[in-house]
Design a protein around this motif. Structure first.
Motif, PDB file in Angstrom:
ATOM      1  N   PHE A   1      17.111  -4.918  46.802  1.00 18.49           N
ATOM      2  CA  PHE A   1      18.293  -5.669  45.963  1.00 18.49           C
ATOM      3  C   PHE A   1      17.579  -6.983  45.689  1.00 18.49           C
ATOM      4  N   LYS A   2      17.890  -7.298  44.252  1.00 12.36           N
ATOM      5  CA  LYS A   2      17.227  -8.590  43.612  1.00 12.36           C
ATOM      6  C   LYS A   2      18.348  -9.441  43.585  1.00 12.36           C
ATOM      7  N   GLN A   3      18.347 -10.797  43.351  1.00 12.06           N
ATOM      8  CA  GLN A   3      19.416 -11.736  43.205  1.00 12.06           C
ATOM      9  C   GLN A   3      20.148 -11.448  42.005  1.00 12.06           C
ATOM     10  N   PHE A   4      19.164 -11.123  40.764  1.00  7.79           N
ATOM     11  CA  PHE A   4      19.893 -10.975  39.460  1.00  7.79           C
ATOM     12  C   PHE A   4      19.803  -9.498  39.197  1.00  7.79           C
ATOM     13  N   ARG A   5      20.705  -8.782  39.496  1.00  2.00           N
ATOM     14  CA  ARG A   5      20.775  -7.325  39.589  1.00  2.00           C
ATOM     15  C   ARG A   5      20.198  -6.514  38.289  1.00  2.00           C
ATOM     16  N   TYR A   6      20.255  -7.441  36.999  1.00  2.00           N
ATOM     17  CA  TYR A   6      19.657  -6.737  35.905  1.00  2.00           C
ATOM     18  C   TYR A   6      18.387  -6.809  35.497  1.00  2.00           C
ATOM     19  N   MET A   7      17.604  -7.414  36.692  1.00  2.00           N
ATOM     20  CA  MET A   7      16.010  -7.608  36.452  1.00  2.00           C
ATOM     21  C   MET A   7      15.274  -6.963  37.418  1.00  2.00           C
ATOM     22  N   THR A   8      14.159  -6.234  36.940  1.00  2.00           N
ATOM     23  CA  THR A   8      13.216  -5.358  37.841  1.00  2.00           C
ATOM     24  C   THR A   8      12.261  -6.369  38.562  1.00  2.00           C
ATOM     25  N   LEU A   9      11.688  -5.717  39.402  1.00  4.98           N
ATOM     26  CA  LEU A   9      10.747  -6.437  40.177  1.00  4.98           C
ATOM     27  C   LEU A   9       9.394  -6.883  39.333  1.00  4.98           C
ATOM     28  N   LYS A  10       8.880  -8.349  39.524  1.00  3.72           N
ATOM     29  CA  LYS A  10       7.649  -8.473  38.782  1.00  3.72           C
ATOM     30  C   LYS A  10       6.535  -7.435  39.281  1.00  3.72           C
ATOM     31  N   HIS A  11       5.663  -7.400  38.227  1.00  3.50           N
ATOM     32  CA  HIS A  11       4.459  -6.394  38.463  1.00  3.50           C
ATOM     33  C   HIS A  11       3.631  -6.958  39.772  1.00  3.50           C
ATOM     34  N   GLU A  12       3.542  -8.249  40.084  1.00  5.27           N
ATOM     35  CA  GLU A  12       2.735  -8.624  41.028  1.00  5.27           C
ATOM     36  C   GLU A  12       3.295  -8.235  42.334  1.00  5.27           C
ATOM     37  N   THR A  13       4.701  -8.521  42.518  1.00  9.25           N
ATOM     38  CA  THR A  13       5.400  -8.020  43.413  1.00  9.25           C
ATOM     39  C   THR A  13       5.196  -6.475  44.083  1.00  9.25           C
ATOM     40  N   GLU A  14       5.366  -5.758  43.038  1.00  6.51           N
ATOM     41  CA  GLU A  14       5.113  -4.359  43.245  1.00  6.51           C
ATOM     42  C   GLU A  14       3.931  -4.057  43.821  1.00  6.51           C
ATOM     43  N   CYS A  15       2.790  -4.795  43.210  1.00  5.77           N
ATOM     44  CA  CYS A  15       1.395  -4.341  43.773  1.00  5.77           C
ATOM     45  C   CYS A  15       1.031  -4.792  45.095  1.00  5.77           C
ATOM     46  N   ARG A  16       1.676  -6.182  45.419  1.00  2.94           N
ATOM     47  CA  ARG A  16       1.813  -6.577  46.715  1.00  2.94           C
ATOM     48  C   ARG A  16       2.504  -5.718  48.003  1.00  2.94           C
ATOM     49  N   LEU A  17       3.643  -5.213  47.282  1.00  4.60           N
ATOM     50  CA  LEU A  17       4.290  -4.234  48.243  1.00  4.60           C
ATOM     51  C   LEU A  17       3.614  -3.070  48.404  1.00  4.60           C
ATOM     52  N   GLU A  18       2.963  -2.544  47.396  1.00  4.30           N
ATOM     53  CA  GLU A  18       2.405  -1.230  47.653  1.00  4.30           C
ATOM     54  C   GLU A  18       1.182  -1.595  48.810  1.00  4.30           C
ATOM     55  N   GLU A  19       0.467  -2.796  48.760  1.00  3.07           N
ATOM     56  CA  GLU A  19      -0.646  -2.954  49.626  1.00  3.07           C
ATOM     57  C   GLU A  19       0.235  -2.941  51.177  1.00  3.07           C
ATOM     58  N   TRP A  20       1.154  -3.626  51.242  1.00  2.63           N
ATOM     59  CA  TRP A  20       1.836  -3.825  52.375  1.00  2.63           C
ATOM     60  C   TRP A  20       2.348  -2.519  52.864  1.00  2.63           C
ATOM     61  N   MET A  21       2.741  -1.588  51.875  1.00  2.00           N
ATOM     62  CA  MET A  21       3.291  -0.217  52.586  1.00  2.00           C
ATOM     63  C   MET A  21       2.254   0.697  52.920  1.00  2.00           C
ATOM     64  N   GLU A  22       0.958   0.292  52.404  1.00  2.46           N
ATOM     65  CA  GLU A  22      -0.148   1.150  52.669  1.00  2.46           C
ATOM     66  C   GLU A  22      -0.534   0.758  54.257  1.00  2.46           C
ATOM     67  N   GLY A  23      -0.412  -0.549  54.659  1.00  2.34           N
ATOM     68  CA  GLY A  23      -0.884  -1.033  55.803  1.00  2.34           C
ATOM     69  C   GLY A  23       0.119  -0.667  56.980  1.00  2.34           C
ATOM     70  N   ALA A  24       1.520  -0.930  56.600  1.00  3.88           N
ATOM     71  CA  ALA A  24       2.653  -0.491  57.628  1.00  3.88           C
ATOM     72  C   ALA A  24       3.075   1.028  57.518  1.00  3.88           C
ATOM     73  N   ARG A  25       2.297   1.834  56.831  1.00  2.00           N
ATOM     74  CA  ARG A  25       2.658   3.218  56.542  1.00  2.00           C
ATOM     75  C   ARG A  25       4.143   3.220  55.991  1.00  2.00           C
ATOM     76  N   ILE A  26       4.618   2.677  54.977  1.00  2.00           N
ATOM     77  CA  ILE A  26       5.791   2.618  54.407  1.00  2.00           C
ATOM     78  C   ILE A  26       5.661   3.520  53.210  1.00  2.00           C
ATOM     79  N   ARG A  27       6.461   4.420  52.708  1.00  2.00           N
ATOM     80  CA  ARG A  27       6.361   5.052  51.541  1.00  2.00           C
ATOM     81  C   ARG A  27       7.686   4.939  50.748  1.00  2.00           C
ATOM     82  N   ASN A  28       7.652   5.063  49.447  1.00  2.00           N
ATOM     83  CA  ASN A  28       8.706   5.002  48.483  1.00  2.00           C
ATOM     84  C   ASN A  28       9.704   6.024  48.910  1.00  2.00           C
ATOM     85  N   LEU A  29      10.857   6.015  48.948  1.00  2.00           N
ATOM     86  CA  LEU A  29      11.998   6.840  49.151  1.00  2.00           C
ATOM     87  C   LEU A  29      12.185   8.013  47.969  1.00  2.00           C
TER      88      LEU A  29
END
Length: 379
Positions: free
Chosen positions: A316-344
Motif C-alpha cells: 500500500f502506498k501513501q498516495f493510493r493513485y500512484m505506482t511504485l518507482k521503478h527503482e523501488t521495484e528493482c530493489r524489492l526484486e533483489e530482496w525477494m530473490e534473497g528472501a525467497r519472496i515471490r509475487n502473488l
C-alpha cells in the motif's frame, strides 16, 4: 545477492561487468535478463548505468531508456525486423524513431478499423479552459493520435488495449497542453493511474499537467467502506519475527519490520489502510509479517508465508493513485530473490500487489513525506 548468483552461474560475465563504471536498476535489469542482454552491447549497458536511475526524472533517465528499448523491440517485431544488437543509447534512439516512422507510414487497414475497443474506463470530464481530454476509443482514433504526436501508441498499445479489457487505455489531451496519456488500472486500490504522459515526439510535459491528470483520475475513485476490527485501544502485542532475510539499511534501500500491534495500527491508519481482520489476524498469528519502507519511498507491505518456504505480498502506498518507482521495484526484486519472496499470482483483483516496506526503530510517523509526482517513460 542476485548479482552474486548470476556471476556464479555465468562466470563469463565477470570480466565485462568489472569494466562497468556504474550499475543502476535499469542496467541491472539487462544484466539479469539474458533474453534482453544478448540484444544489446556492453557499451549500451555501461551508458545506461551512468544515467539517472530514478523513475521521477523527467527526461533522459535510465527508466525512460529501458521503456524505449521495450517499445522498440515490440515495433520491430511487428515490422518483422531483426537489425542486430543495440550499440549505444544514441543507437537505440535512432532505431526507436525509425521504427515509429515505419509503423506510422503504414496505413491502417479496414480490418483494423473494424475492431472494437473496450469502452473507456474513466469518463472524460466536460472540456474547460484549463483541462480537455478525450478517450481514444477506436483503433482509427489511436492511429490518428500516433500520426499527430509522432509516437508509437498505435504500434505498441493497440493490441494491449483490447487484450486488457479496458485496464490499459490511451487518452488524447488538448489542454493544458497537447499530450498523449496512458492510464492503467491499479488492482490494489481499485483505481486508474497515469502510467505514461508525453507530448509530441515523446517530449516531457509540465509537472502541472501531471497534477491535473492525477486530480482527474483520483476524483473518479471512491474509497470502499470496510468494517474496522482493530483500533488504538486494542491491547498491544509483540508480533512474531520475520523468518526470512531482511536487508541491512542502505542509502537507497531502507526497510524494517513492524514489531508490535499498536505501531502497526497507527501506521495502517497513516497509509489509509483499513485495520481489518483479514490483514491483522495473520500478522498476529505469525503467518504474515508487516514492514514499512523508508527509501527509496514510503510503502507499507504485508508479507504472507506460503507453503514450500516462499512468500507473497500485498503493498500500500501513501498516495493510493500512484505506482511504485521503478527503482523501488528493482530493489524489492533483489530482496525477494534473497528472501525467497515471490509475487502473488493474480487470482483476485484485491490481491494484486505493487510494493514493500519496513519499520526501522528510529523511524517515526513524522518522517513520512509525500512522494514526488513523477512522469513515466516515453511511448
Amino acid at each position: 545477492l542476485m548479482l552474486r548468483a548470476i556471476l556464479k552461474n555465468n562466470p563469463e560475465l565477470i570480466k565485462p561487468i568489472s569494466h562497468l563504471k556504474a550499475i543502476n536498476s535499469a542496467s541491472f535489469w539487462f544484466i539479469c535478463n539474458k533474453k534482453h542482454r544478448v540484444l544489446v552491447c556492453w557499451r549500451f549497458i555501461n551508458e545506461l548505468g551512468l544515467m539517472d536511475g530514478r523513475m521521477d526524472c523527467m527526461e533522459n533517465s535510465a527508466y525512460d531508456i529501458q521503456r524505449m528499448f521495450i517499445d522498440t523491440l515490440s515495433m520491430e517485431k511487428l515490422l518483422l525486423l531483426s537489425p542486430g544488437p543495440i550499440q549505444s543509447v544514441a543507437h537505440l534512439r535512432k532505431r526507436h524513431q525509425r521504427a515509429i516512422d515505419e509503423v506510422n507510414r503504414h496505413k491502417i487497414s479496414e480490418l483494423e478499423k473494424s475492431k472494437d475497443f473496450p469502452l473507456s474506463p474513466v469518463p472524460a470530464p466536460l472540456p474547460s479552459e484549463d483541462f480537455e481530454i478525450y478517450p481514444l476509443d477506436s483503433p482509427l482514433k489511436l492511429y490518428k493520435e500516433a500520426q499527430e504526436q509522432h509516437n508509437c501508441v498505435f504500434g505498441c498499445y493497440k493490441d494491449k488495449i483490447m487484450e486488457s479489457g479496458g485496464c490499459v487505455y490511451i487518452y488524447s489531451m488538448k489542454k493544458p497542453e497537447r499530450a498523449t496519456v496512458k492510464i492503467v488500472f491499479d488492482y490494489v486500490n481499485r483505481c486508474f493511474l497515469p502510467d505514461e504522459v508525453k507530448g509530441p515526439f515523446n517530449k516531457p510535459v509540465a509537472v502541472g499537467t501531471i497534477i491535473k491528470i492525477n486530480d482527474w483520475l483520483s476524483s473518479m475513485w471512491k474509497k470502499p467502506e470496510v468494517k474496522t476490527f482493530y483500533d488504538e485501544n486494542s491491547p498491544d502485542k509483540v508480533l512474531p519475527a520475520f523468518p526470512g532475510i531482511i536487508p541491512k539499511p542502505e542509502d537507497r534501500f531502507h526497510i524494517g519490520q513492524i514489531n508490535n500491534l499498536k505501531d502497526l495500527i497507527l501506521i495502517m491508519r497513516h497509509f489509509n489502510v483499513p485495520t481489518e481482520e483479514d490483514l491483522l489476524l495473520p500478522v498476529e498469528e505469525g503467518s504474515a509479517f508487516a514492514f514499512v519502507m523508508d527509501a527509496p519511498e514510503k510503502v507499507l507491505v504485508f508479507i504472507r508465508k506460503d507453503k514450500g518456504g516462499t512468500f507473497s505480498y500485498r503493498a500500500f502506498k501513501q498516495f493510493r493513485y500512484m505506482t511504485l518507482k521503478h527503482e523501488t521495484e528493482c530493489r524489492l526484486e533483489e530482496w525477494m530473490e534473497g528472501a525467497r519472496i515471490r509475487n502473488l499470482e493474480i487470482c483476485d483483483p484485491n490481491q494484486m500487489d505493487f510494493g514493500f516496506a519496513e519499520y526501522p526503530p528510529n523511524l517515526s510517523l513524522g518522517n513520512f513525506i509525500p512522494s514526488p509526482i513523477h512522469q513515466a517513460g516515453g511511448f
